[in-house]
Design a protein around this motif. Structure first.
Motif, PDB file in Angstrom:
ATOM      1  N   PHE A 298     -14.165  -0.740  -2.275  1.00 23.12           N
ATOM      2  CA  PHE A 298     -14.579   0.238  -1.180  1.00 23.12           C
ATOM      3  C   PHE A 298     -13.490   0.346  -0.292  1.00 23.12           C
ATOM      4  N   LEU A 299     -12.488  -0.419  -0.074  1.00 23.46           N
ATOM      5  CA  LEU A 299     -11.178  -0.283   0.598  1.00 23.46           C
ATOM      6  C   LEU A 299     -10.457   1.029  -0.056  1.00 23.46           C
ATOM      7  N   ILE A 300     -10.019   1.367  -1.219  1.00 24.00           N
ATOM      8  CA  ILE A 300      -9.866   2.426  -1.885  1.00 24.00           C
ATOM      9  C   ILE A 300     -10.595   3.753  -1.647  1.00 24.00           C
ATOM     10  N   ALA A 301     -11.868   3.630  -1.548  1.00 21.72           N
ATOM     11  CA  ALA A 301     -12.718   4.452  -1.128  1.00 21.72           C
ATOM     12  C   ALA A 301     -12.610   5.087   0.125  1.00 21.72           C
ATOM     13  N   THR A 302     -11.943   4.401   1.320  1.00 21.28           N
ATOM     14  CA  THR A 302     -11.738   4.880   2.269  1.00 21.28           C
ATOM     15  C   THR A 302     -10.757   5.980   2.479  1.00 21.28           C
ATOM     16  N   GLY A 303      -9.750   6.010   1.205  1.00 19.28           N
ATOM     17  CA  GLY A 303      -8.661   7.057   1.219  1.00 19.28           C
ATOM     18  C   GLY A 303      -7.513   6.909   2.206  1.00 19.28           C
ATOM     19  N   ILE A 304      -7.568   5.561   2.873  1.00 23.97           N
ATOM     20  CA  ILE A 304      -6.348   5.372   3.732  1.00 23.97           C
ATOM     21  C   ILE A 304      -5.377   4.941   2.835  1.00 23.97           C
ATOM     22  N   HIS A 305      -4.208   5.501   2.648  1.00 23.94           N
ATOM     23  CA  HIS A 305      -3.153   5.125   1.997  1.00 23.94           C
ATOM     24  C   HIS A 305      -2.482   3.950   2.214  1.00 23.94           C
TER      25      HIS A 305
ATOM     26  N   LEU B 299      -3.706   1.158   2.627  1.00 26.15           N
ATOM     27  CA  LEU B 299      -4.656   0.051   2.177  1.00 26.15           C
ATOM     28  C   LEU B 299      -4.420   0.027   0.921  1.00 26.15           C
ATOM     29  N   PHE B 300      -3.856   1.063   0.261  1.00 20.74           N
ATOM     30  CA  PHE B 300      -4.008   1.004  -1.390  1.00 20.74           C
ATOM     31  C   PHE B 300      -3.563  -0.001  -2.045  1.00 20.74           C
ATOM     32  N   TYR B 301      -2.251  -0.581  -1.819  1.00 24.74           N
ATOM     33  CA  TYR B 301      -1.904  -1.791  -2.521  1.00 24.74           C
ATOM     34  C   TYR B 301      -2.493  -2.941  -2.111  1.00 24.74           C
ATOM     35  N   PHE B 302      -3.077  -3.029  -0.895  1.00 23.46           N
ATOM     36  CA  PHE B 302      -3.678  -4.309  -0.469  1.00 23.46           C
ATOM     37  C   PHE B 302      -5.204  -4.381  -1.147  1.00 23.46           C
ATOM     38  N   SER B 303      -5.721  -3.109  -1.581  1.00 25.65           N
ATOM     39  CA  SER B 303      -6.960  -2.871  -2.207  1.00 25.65           C
ATOM     40  C   SER B 303      -6.866  -3.328  -3.649  1.00 25.65           C
ATOM     41  N   LEU B 304      -5.576  -2.946  -3.994  1.00 24.02           N
ATOM     42  CA  LEU B 304      -5.123  -3.411  -5.485  1.00 24.02           C
ATOM     43  C   LEU B 304      -5.268  -5.033  -5.661  1.00 24.02           C
TER      44      LEU B 304
END
Length: 352
Positions: free
Chosen positions: A25-32, A34-39
């Motif tokens: 869901f965090l990746i789906a926000t599209g906020i760059h 948050l990308f590494y935190f999402s992974l």
């Protein structure tokens, strides 16, 4: 895995599934940002979920050793049902609609997956209570490893090292072979342009088909005490992976050096993925079955985690090796590297 061994295996599964969903869901926000935190969230979720469920699976077959490898093969196939559906459907959703929608669907599916998980824990509550009781006894042990346990740990260690080579080659399916599909393969089938994700899902499809066949075969051979030992299956897995990349070498021979595109028939890739699937089924579920069987009870999930550390390390190295795809004189020379990488240790194991 260490956390799961110290906890109860049940709660980590639920927590892991939730962390996976949150990461998607965090990746789906599209906020760059948050990308590494999402992974990281997905990695934590997968990292605590997988050793827990495999430890439970190993305990389930404690009184049925003749069905152990068959059971792990079926479990491994069930994973690849998800991989097959994900690559075929989410890749198509991303291509036709958006990446945000694809990751949102992934998160929703993960939450839906909690339903059968909770049902399992309710239906098998008594068995899990016994498992937790044994786990508490093991946690109370502070004694050093016995010689038998040390010998088993040595076997697990050697197997994990061999698996690194296998997964380095396997990683190419999602790196260099994916580039090959994108740039050099004819993706038109009977007049239809097939999305790349569908081709990438082919290997998972073969895994699903092979699992029930191999599980029945293992059970049949076990009853007659003719089932090959795990080291033999490991050798065979390396040889099948070598054949897979030999097929990629043949497919690449017609591509001129420095070419940016080509139209290689997709049949080569289908055969390569079939051979790769056979190799994977002979190594991955058998290896996980062996680890949960040989590991000291108090370290079962930890050692399953070690197996996945090897997979992660192999994928990292495999990704780096994939960068040499354009640096070598030809694609056939590049894929030859992985043919030899599988063939040489396979031959060494035969004579060891």
């Amino acid at each position: 895995g260490w956390i799961a061994d110290k906890w109860n295996y049940r709660s980590p599964m639920l927590l892991g599934a939730l962390l996976n969903a949150v990461g998607c869901f965090l990746i789906a926000t599209g906020i760059h940002e948050l990308f590494y935190f999402s992974l990281f969230m997905i990695a934590c979720g997968y990292g605590i979920f997988t050793p827990s469920i495999l430890s439970i699976l190993g305990f389930t077959y404690r009184n049925h050793p003749h069905l152990r490898e068959s059971g792990f093969s079926i479990y491994y196939a069930s994973i690849n049902v998800g991989v097959f559906l994900a690559l075929a459907s989410l890749g198509t959703i991303a291509k036709l609609y958006s990446w945000r929608l694809a990751f949102s669907v992934a998160g929703i599916v993960q939450l839906i997956g909690l339903i059968p998980l909770v049902m399992y824990l309710i239906l098998h509550k008594d068995s899990h209570t016994v498992f937790e009781a044994e786990q508490k006894k093991e946690k109370a042990k502070q004694n050093a490893f016995s010689q038998k346990e040390k010998d088993r740990l040595w076997v697990i260690g050697v197997f994990c090292l061999i698996s690194i080579l296998f997964w380095i080659a396997y990683n190419q399916a999602f790196s260099s072979i994916e580039i090959f599909i994108h740039s050099f393969m004819n993706k038109v089938v009977h007049g239809y342009n097939i999305p790349e994700g569908v081709f990438l899902s082919t290997e998972s499809f073969f895994l699903i088909v092979l699992a029930p066949i191999l599980s029945v075969l293992y059970a049949y051979l076990q009853k007659r005490k003719k089932d090959p030992a795990p080291p033999v299956k490991t050798c065979l897995s390396l040889f099948f992976m070598a054949l897979s990349f030999a097929m990629m070498v043949i497919a690449s021979l017609s591509i001129p050096s420095g070419a940016q595109s080509a139209s290689v028939p997709y049949g080569y890739l289908i055969i390569a993925f079939f051979l790769m699937a056979v190799g994977e089924m002979l190594l991955a579920p058998i290896g996980l079955s062996m680890i949960t069987n040989l590991a000291p009870r108090r370290l079962t999930a930890f050692l399953v985690g070690l197996w996945y550390v090897c997979v992660g390390l192999a994928f990292f190295i495999g990704g780096m090796l994939a960068s040499f795809m354009s640096a070598l004189p030809s694609l056939s020379a590049f894929f030859s590297i992985f043919t030899l990488m599988m063939l040489i240790p396979g031959v060494v194991l035969v004579f060891w």
